[in-house]
Scaffold this motif. Structure first.
Motif, PDB file in Angstrom:
ATOM      1  N   ASP A 185       0.847  -1.277  -0.098  1.00 58.30           N
ATOM      2  CA  ASP A 185       0.006   0.024  -0.016  1.00 58.30           C
ATOM      3  C   ASP A 185       0.845   1.323   0.011  1.00 58.30           C
ATOM      4  N   GLU A 186       1.948   1.292   0.739  1.00 60.82           N
ATOM      5  CA  GLU A 186       2.621   2.470   0.941  1.00 60.82           C
ATOM      6  C   GLU A 186       3.525   2.767  -0.319  1.00 60.82           C
ATOM      7  N   ILE A 187       4.104   1.530  -0.790  1.00 57.50           N
ATOM      8  CA  ILE A 187       4.837   1.770  -2.158  1.00 57.50           C
ATOM      9  C   ILE A 187       3.688   2.376  -3.231  1.00 57.50           C
ATOM     10  N   ARG A 188       2.643   1.780  -3.170  1.00 61.72           N
ATOM     11  CA  ARG A 188       1.575   2.131  -4.268  1.00 61.72           C
ATOM     12  C   ARG A 188       1.382   3.721  -4.121  1.00 61.72           C
ATOM     13  N   SER A 189       1.146   3.933  -2.760  1.00 55.91           N
ATOM     14  CA  SER A 189       0.612   5.365  -2.653  1.00 55.91           C
ATOM     15  C   SER A 189       1.822   6.415  -2.751  1.00 55.91           C
ATOM     16  N   LEU A 190       3.067   5.871  -2.573  1.00 54.52           N
ATOM     17  CA  LEU A 190       4.128   6.783  -2.970  1.00 54.52           C
ATOM     18  C   LEU A 190       4.354   6.949  -4.362  1.00 54.52           C
ATOM     19  N   LYS A 191       3.762   6.175  -5.057  1.00 56.45           N
ATOM     20  CA  LYS A 191       3.768   6.465  -6.632  1.00 56.45           C
ATOM     21  C   LYS A 191       4.967   5.686  -7.207  1.00 56.45           C
ATOM     22  N   TRP A 202       6.594  -1.287  -8.237  1.00 55.73           N
ATOM     23  CA  TRP A 202       5.370  -1.897  -8.505  1.00 55.73           C
ATOM     24  C   TRP A 202       5.177  -2.620  -9.531  1.00 55.73           C
ATOM     25  N   ALA A 203       5.494  -2.010 -10.721  1.00 58.63           N
ATOM     26  CA  ALA A 203       5.139  -2.930 -11.983  1.00 58.63           C
ATOM     27  C   ALA A 203       6.050  -4.395 -11.971  1.00 58.63           C
ATOM     28  N   VAL A 204       7.207  -4.238 -11.491  1.00 56.11           N
ATOM     29  CA  VAL A 204       7.802  -5.582 -11.089  1.00 56.11           C
ATOM     30  C   VAL A 204       7.208  -6.323 -10.342  1.00 56.11           C
ATOM     31  N   ALA A 205       6.561  -5.695  -9.109  1.00 52.05           N
ATOM     32  CA  ALA A 205       6.256  -6.606  -8.102  1.00 52.05           C
ATOM     33  C   ALA A 205       4.644  -7.051  -8.314  1.00 52.05           C
ATOM     34  N   GLN A 206       4.086  -6.373  -9.323  1.00 54.19           N
ATOM     35  CA  GLN A 206       2.688  -6.723  -9.369  1.00 54.19           C
ATOM     36  C   GLN A 206       2.261  -7.958  -9.738  1.00 54.19           C
ATOM     37  N   GLY A 207       3.415  -8.745 -10.520  1.00 57.48           N
ATOM     38  CA  GLY A 207       2.965 -10.035 -11.140  1.00 57.48           C
ATOM     39  C   GLY A 207       3.090 -11.030 -10.150  1.00 57.48           C
ATOM     40  N   SER A 208       3.692 -10.938  -8.866  1.00 58.86           N
ATOM     41  CA  SER A 208       3.927 -11.942  -7.944  1.00 58.86           C
ATOM     42  C   SER A 208       3.052 -12.079  -6.833  1.00 58.86           C
ATOM     43  N   SER A 209       2.703 -12.959  -6.305  1.00 58.90           N
ATOM     44  CA  SER A 209       1.797 -13.103  -5.186  1.00 58.90           C
ATOM     45  C   SER A 209       2.645 -12.918  -3.794  1.00 58.90           C
TER      46      SER A 209
END
Ligand code: BES
Ligand code: MN
Ligand code: ZN
Length: 493
Positions: free
Chosen positions: A216-222, A227-234
């Motif tokens: 959440d913090e990573i995303r809200s910090l933009k 995040w693009a790298v991270a989004q594919g992993s569970s």
């Protein structure tokens, strides 16, 4: 490993194994063998004359009940040619003696230190050599270690400088081994969350401040590139932040240490071939190294402020993974076209560098297993060094030379920028095969702004593929020693 000083005539030392070293050509009377009694040297002279003792690099010659000594055994380690001798060699000689002893179930080693200024290298080399990546072997024998190293000073007595040198060497080598342990863990046991846990635990143990940001913090910090790298992993990502802010140094520059923390790199949608893919569990070696550096300086307390930032994530394919062609707006505002999802390290670093600047870093040093291309250029022997700021590049190179961690500068140049132009966004995340280490580095550098920045590509040096007389096969912990040296000397300067 317990390290002790011992002073008194070498002839009278009752040790199961006394080790000394001599140069090629005259190993019976050169190097630290010089300090041995003349009866011992005479005996070695015979071995030399018969061709058994040559002094070739890392040659091990064992003598039982050696003439002139009370020790049970004498080990002479070959130091190679005198004109090729270097700092690194000292570490390796002591390391060779340690691994020789271990393999033969000898737990105690007396190291002949004929010159006080070599003690620190010997201790570092000994502790680094006493490491094996055998945690998951049922047949591993934890007893097979050198648990006591005696520094044999002969007639000289250990002064404050020597005691200090041993302490420093011990802290540094143990911190390198800490980093090696992290790198050695497979990805199922070293997820981003587990890496963050290890980091926080280390920070707590040594009195450092730590923070861990989640999804959440990573995303809200933009941090959209990370995040693009991270989004594919569970496995959810973590941004690990550790600070060393000594009260004694309130006005010193803040050094930002950024380490790539990809706990497994499948390549994502641009998936890697399965051959050797298991090696990609080491793709967090840069992050591990920065944590190792923090662990060391927390104890050595240089007068400099340091903030470490480690973006930790997996790079996975899947229904939620980022895709080639995607355009991402990084935290800095620069837009990035994804041409290859396997060029993920630079995306995580882009936001981590920007974040370190926002947190007040005055200089940025990043370490990353960034490109296969750097291994084509420099092999597994040498770390690639990149940066626009010659002063800081010079400092890093000088520390590399001083510690024996090999590094070599590769160029950055505006003309390479064309290689990672994008037809749709500000830049593309891949510059293709040609000059791949350079374009990878320069991409990362785009996010340093006007902050001095040095990039270390450790894709090759993170791992030792073949057991050496002085070093186990497995993670190396590069470039912890060089960076600790750098930070210690900023404070001394
Ligand atoms: N983690 C790899 C680089 C790597 C290769 C590390 C070998 C250790 C050993 C990195 O994420 C990667 O895949 N880089 C690509 C970049 C390319 C797609 C522009 C590479 O080097 O092929
Ligand atoms: Mn990759
Ligand atoms: Zn990678």
């Amino acid at each position: 490993m317990k390290i002790e000083f011992h002073h008194g005539p070498l002839a009278q030392i009752k040790s199961p194994l006394l080790a000394a070293w001599g140069f090629e050509g005259g190993p019976q009377s050169s190097g630290s063998v010089e300090a041995l009694p003349s009866a011992t040297q005479k005996m070695l002279e015979q071995l030399h004359a018969s061709g058994e003792l040559t002094g070739k690099a890392y040659e091990c010659t064992l003598v039982h009940h050696p003439a002139g000594l009370a020790a049970e055994r004498l080990l002479v380690v070959g130091a190679g040619k005198e004109e090729k001798f270097s700092v690194a060699q000292h570490l390796r000689l002591a390391g060779t003696a340690v691994r020789y002893a271990r393999a033969r179930n000898i737990h105690q080693l007396g190291w002949v230190a004929h010159k006080a200024e070599t003690i620190r290298d010997a201790v570092e080399g000994a502790i680094l050599a006493d490491y094996d990546a055998d945690k998951y072997r049922s047949d591993r024998n934890p007893e097979k270690r050198v648990d006591r190293l005696e520094i044999e000073l002969g007639e000289t007595e250990a002064g404050k400088a020597e005691v200090e040198a041993v302490k420093e060497a011990q802290v540094i080598a143990e911190s390198v081994n800490f980093a090696r342990d992290l790198v050695n863990e497979p990805s199922n046991r070293m997820t981003p969350a587990l890496l963050a846990e290890q980091a926080v635990q280390m920070a707590r143990q040594f009195g450092l401040e730590s923070e861990v940001l989640g999804t959440d913090e990573i995303r809200s910090l933009k941090m959209n590139a990370f995040w693009a790298v991270a989004q594919g992993s569970s496995e959810p990502p973590r941004l690990i932040v550790i600070q060393y802010m000594p009260e004694a140094a309130p006005h010193t520059p803040v050094v930002g240490l950024i380490g790539k923390g990809v706990t497994f790199d499948t390549g994502g949608i641009s998936i890697k071939p399965s051959q050797n893919m298991e090696e990609m569990k080491t793709d967090m070696a840069g992050g591990a190294a920065m944590l190792g550096v923090m662990r060391a300086i927390a104890q050595l307390k240089p007068k400099v402020r340091v903030i470490a930032v480690v973006p930790a994530t997996e790079n996975m394919p899947g229904g939620r993974a980022y895709k080639p062609g995607d355009v991402i707006t990084s935290m800095s505002g620069k837009t990035i076209e994804i041409l290859n999802t396997d060029a993920e390290g630079r995306l995580a670093l882009a936001d981590a560098l920007h974040y370190a600047r926002l947190r007040g870093a005055d200089v940025l040093i990043d370490a990353a297993t960034l490109t296969g291309a750097v291994t084509i250029a420099l092999g597994n022997i040498t770390t690639g060094v990149f940066g626009w700021n010659k002063e800081w590049v010079g400092r890093v190179l000088a520390s590399a030379a001083a510690t024996g961690e090999r590094m070599w500068e590769l160029p950055v140049d505006d003309e390479y920028r064309d290689l990672y132009k994008s037809s749709i966004a500000d830049i593309a995340n891949s510059g293709g095969r040609y000059g791949g280490a350079i374009t990878g580095a320069m991409f990362v550098g785009e996010f340093a702004g006007d902050t001095p920045w040095v990039h270390l590509d450790i894709a090759g040096t993170r791992w030792n593929y073949e057991e050496k007389p002085y070093l186990a096969k497995g993670p190396t912990g590069h470039p912890v020693r060089a960076l600790v040296h750098l930070l210690m000397n900023l404070h001394r300067a």
